[in-house]
Structures are given as C-alpha cells and as structure tokens.
Design a protein around this motif. Structure first.
Motif, mmCIF file in Angstrom:
data_model
loop_
_atom_site.group_PDB
_atom_site.id
_atom_site.type_symbol
_atom_site.label_atom_id
_atom_site.label_comp_id
_atom_site.label_asym_id
_atom_site.label_seq_id
_atom_site.Cartn_x
_atom_site.Cartn_y
_atom_site.Cartn_z
ATOM 1 N N TYR A 54 0.836 -1.200 0.000
ATOM 2 C CA TYR A 54 0.000 0.000 0.000
ATOM 3 C C TYR A 54 0.869 1.247 0.000
ATOM 4 C CZ TYR A 54 -3.670 -3.237 1.371
ATOM 5 O OH TYR A 54 -4.552 -4.283 1.395
ATOM 6 N N ARG A 55 0.335 2.337 -0.547
ATOM 7 C CA ARG A 55 0.988 3.635 -0.456
ATOM 8 C C ARG A 55 -0.099 4.688 -0.295
ATOM 9 N NH1 ARG A 55 -0.194 6.253 -4.939
ATOM 10 N NH2 ARG A 55 -0.150 5.253 -6.961
ATOM 11 N N VAL A 56 0.317 5.900 0.090
ATOM 12 C CA VAL A 56 -0.642 6.983 0.297
ATOM 13 C C VAL A 56 -1.242 7.388 -1.050
ATOM 14 C CG1 VAL A 56 0.986 8.926 0.105
ATOM 15 C CG2 VAL A 56 -0.995 9.140 1.580
ATOM 16 N N ALA A 57 -2.532 7.718 -1.059
ATOM 17 C CA ALA A 57 -3.197 8.182 -2.286
ATOM 18 C C ALA A 57 -2.699 9.578 -2.602
ATOM 19 C CB ALA A 57 -4.709 8.168 -2.092
ATOM 20 N N ARG A 58 -2.450 9.837 -3.869
ATOM 21 C CA ARG A 58 -1.900 11.134 -4.272
ATOM 22 C C ARG A 58 -2.951 12.026 -4.909
ATOM 23 N NH1 ARG A 58 2.462 7.664 -4.997
ATOM 24 N NH2 ARG A 58 4.272 8.314 -3.815
ATOM 25 N N GLY A 59 -4.114 12.069 -4.372
ATOM 26 C CA GLY A 59 -5.141 12.983 -4.855
ATOM 27 C C GLY A 59 -5.833 12.538 -6.117
ATOM 28 N N SER A 79 6.683 8.815 -26.910
ATOM 29 C CA SER A 79 7.280 8.362 -28.177
ATOM 30 C C SER A 79 7.540 6.859 -28.137
ATOM 31 C CB SER A 79 8.592 9.104 -28.435
ATOM 32 O OG SER A 79 9.497 8.871 -27.368
ATOM 33 N N ARG A 80 7.337 6.243 -26.994
ATOM 34 C CA ARG A 80 7.531 4.797 -26.874
ATOM 35 C C ARG A 80 6.408 4.040 -27.563
ATOM 36 N NH1 ARG A 80 8.781 4.915 -20.523
ATOM 37 N NH2 ARG A 80 11.025 5.211 -20.641
ATOM 38 N N ASN A 81 6.701 2.819 -27.945
ATOM 39 C CA ASN A 81 5.677 1.922 -28.493
ATOM 40 C C ASN A 81 5.300 0.839 -27.503
ATOM 41 O OD1 ASN A 81 5.491 3.013 -31.243
ATOM 42 N ND2 ASN A 81 7.624 2.385 -31.375
ATOM 43 N N VAL A 82 6.189 0.577 -26.543
ATOM 44 C CA VAL A 82 5.974 -0.495 -25.561
ATOM 45 C C VAL A 82 5.963 0.101 -24.157
ATOM 46 C CG1 VAL A 82 6.904 -2.635 -24.606
ATOM 47 C CG2 VAL A 82 7.095 -2.193 -27.044
ATOM 48 N N PHE A 83 5.031 -0.374 -23.342
ATOM 49 C CA PHE A 83 4.883 0.116 -21.971
ATOM 50 C C PHE A 83 4.879 -1.049 -21.004
ATOM 51 C CE2 PHE A 83 3.037 3.096 -24.869
ATOM 52 C CZ PHE A 83 3.516 4.308 -24.426
ATOM 53 N N LEU A 84 5.516 -0.829 -19.869
ATOM 54 C CA LEU A 84 5.498 -1.820 -18.800
ATOM 55 C C LEU A 84 4.313 -1.529 -17.893
ATOM 56 C CD1 LEU A 84 9.266 -1.760 -17.732
ATOM 57 C CD2 LEU A 84 8.170 -3.241 -19.392
ATOM 58 N N ARG A 85 3.808 -2.535 -17.245
ATOM 59 C CA ARG A 85 2.704 -2.357 -16.288
ATOM 60 C C ARG A 85 3.105 -1.341 -15.223
ATOM 61 N NH1 ARG A 85 -0.478 -2.239 -12.649
ATOM 62 N NH2 ARG A 85 -2.232 -3.564 -12.206
ATOM 63 N N ALA A 86 4.385 -1.357 -14.841
ATOM 64 C CA ALA A 86 4.888 -0.456 -13.802
ATOM 65 C C ALA A 86 4.869 1.007 -14.221
ATOM 66 C CB ALA A 86 6.305 -0.863 -13.409
ATOM 67 N N ASP A 87 4.814 1.299 -15.527
ATOM 68 C CA ASP A 87 4.770 2.687 -15.994
ATOM 69 C C ASP A 87 3.524 3.425 -15.502
ATOM 70 O OD1 ASP A 87 7.127 2.329 -17.413
ATOM 71 O OD2 ASP A 87 6.118 1.916 -19.316
ATOM 72 N N PHE A 88 2.495 2.680 -15.121
ATOM 73 C CA PHE A 88 1.218 3.281 -14.742
ATOM 74 C C PHE A 88 0.902 3.145 -13.250
ATOM 75 C CE2 PHE A 88 0.886 1.432 -19.075
ATOM 76 C CZ PHE A 88 0.968 2.619 -19.783
ATOM 77 N N ASP A 89 1.853 2.633 -12.468
ATOM 78 C CA ASP A 89 1.611 2.406 -11.035
ATOM 79 C C ASP A 89 1.214 3.672 -10.283
ATOM 80 O OD1 ASP A 89 2.009 -0.280 -11.187
ATOM 81 O OD2 ASP A 89 4.005 -0.279 -10.261
ATOM 82 N N SER A 90 1.752 4.819 -10.692
ATOM 83 C CA SER A 90 1.481 6.061 -9.968
ATOM 84 C C SER A 90 0.073 6.598 -10.233
ATOM 85 C CB SER A 90 2.506 7.124 -10.352
ATOM 86 O OG SER A 90 2.385 7.433 -11.729
ATOM 87 N N LEU A 91 -0.651 6.021 -11.192
ATOM 88 C CA LEU A 91 -1.966 6.545 -11.573
ATOM 89 C C LEU A 91 -3.116 6.018 -10.720
ATOM 90 C CD1 LEU A 91 -1.550 6.396 -15.450
ATOM 91 C CD2 LEU A 91 -1.172 8.344 -13.934
#
Length: 196
Positions: A54-59, A79-91
C-alpha cells in the motif's frame, strides 16, 4: 488520547514509502492492520499497489474511467511503443490500473504483447482488427530493452549479412545476452529469443 492503528499506518504511509503487510509493525495483529489499511483505501487515503503493498493516495481519483483516461493520455504523448505495467503504477491502485489496462486492450487502444507488457495499437488496414503500430521485431526489441536486456542481431541475420547464407531471415529472431522467461508477441505470433 492514543493514536489509533489506522492513524499510525496513515502517518507511516505519508512518509512516501510503500508499506508491505509482511513488514508492518503497527502495534496490532496482522488482521487489525489489514482492516485498518482497507479502511484507508475505502476513505481514499491509501491505494493498493500490489499484493499486500500500500501507499498513500496522491489525490488521484480511484475510478477506473479517470485512470483509463490518464493512461490514454500518457500513451498518446509518449514516443515509446511499448509500456510496462509499472509505468502506470502512480496513476492508481494495482487493481484499478489493471482494470483500466484491460479495458484499453478490449477497446483496441493497447495490445498485450507479453506478461506486463503493452503496445500502442491501431486498427490494421488489412483486417480492421487492432494491431501494434510497429512490426513485431521492433516491438520485441523495444520490449526487451525496456526490461533491461541486451539485444543484437540473430545468428540468421549475421550469416545473411556476412553472405554466409542466402536464406533471408524472417525477422522474428532476436539474440539476447540474458535469460528471458517471457514470450513476446501477439495473435499467436511470437519472436524467437536466441541466447547470444
């Protein structure tokens, strides 16, 4: 007045660290810490970012629609074509991001090209079905580099370029220095990963 377990856990989360259930020393039992963290998630003060983490919610709102919109914006601006699942963790939370990614795959805006790997997608001019915007070899090369692997030309390509073979390479073989345990591809088409 003594601080509740929920308040203590929230204060710990506010330090910016990701808290793992296994490492909690909140002065209560595992079950009471779990209940307190679930309560913080329900109040949108914390988000779940993985199993027992868990982490604190960022609004950010934890609704899937807004997370989906945020992912869409992030993908379209990159500009990337490939994304890791971790790229969106902060959302958002782990589960919310997972649902949003699944929705984008179903809509044909992204394609799953391997475990935790997603590629930009657009309708194919031939079939109308979603397809990655770049070829499978470029896709796999970028994915492997994003995973921190060193890639190079396959043995087939090297032999063809050095005129030791007249067989034209298929373009689906990539030499990788490191061990890779996941398959990369889509619709039953996968690249061949060759140890170099």
């Amino acid at each position: 007045m003594a601080e509740s377990l929920e308040e203590r856990l929230y204060n710990r989360l506010q330090s910016g660290e990701t808290v793992e259930m296994a490492a909690l020393e909140g002065g209560g039992s595992y079950d009471s810490a779990n209940r307190a963290l679930r309560s913080l998630v329900k109040k949108r003060k914390a988000v779940r970012v993985g199993r027992g983490r868990y982490r604190v919610a960022r609004g950010a709102s934890s609704s899937t629609g807004s997370i989906k919109d945020s992912i869409t914006r992030k993908v379209s601006r990159s500009s990337r074509n490939v994304f890791l699942r971790a790229d969106f963790d902060s959302l958002g939370s782990y589960d919310s991001v997972g649902r949003a990614l699944k929705g984008l795959v179903q809509e044909g805006r992204l394609m799953s090209v391997g475990y935790g790997l997603y590629a930009k997608a657009a309708p194919s001019p031939f079939t109308g079905k979603p397809a990655p915007v770049v070829g499978i070899k470029l896709l796999a090369t970028e994915a492997l580099r994003r995973l921190g692997k060193t890639v190079g030309p396959s043995g087939f390509e090297t032999a063809y370029n050095e005129k030791r073979s007249t067989q034209v390479p298929t373009g689906r073989a990539i030499a990788v220095k490191d061990r890779v345990s996941r398959r990369i591809g889509y619709d039953g088409k996968y690249v061949i990963l060759e140890r170099s």
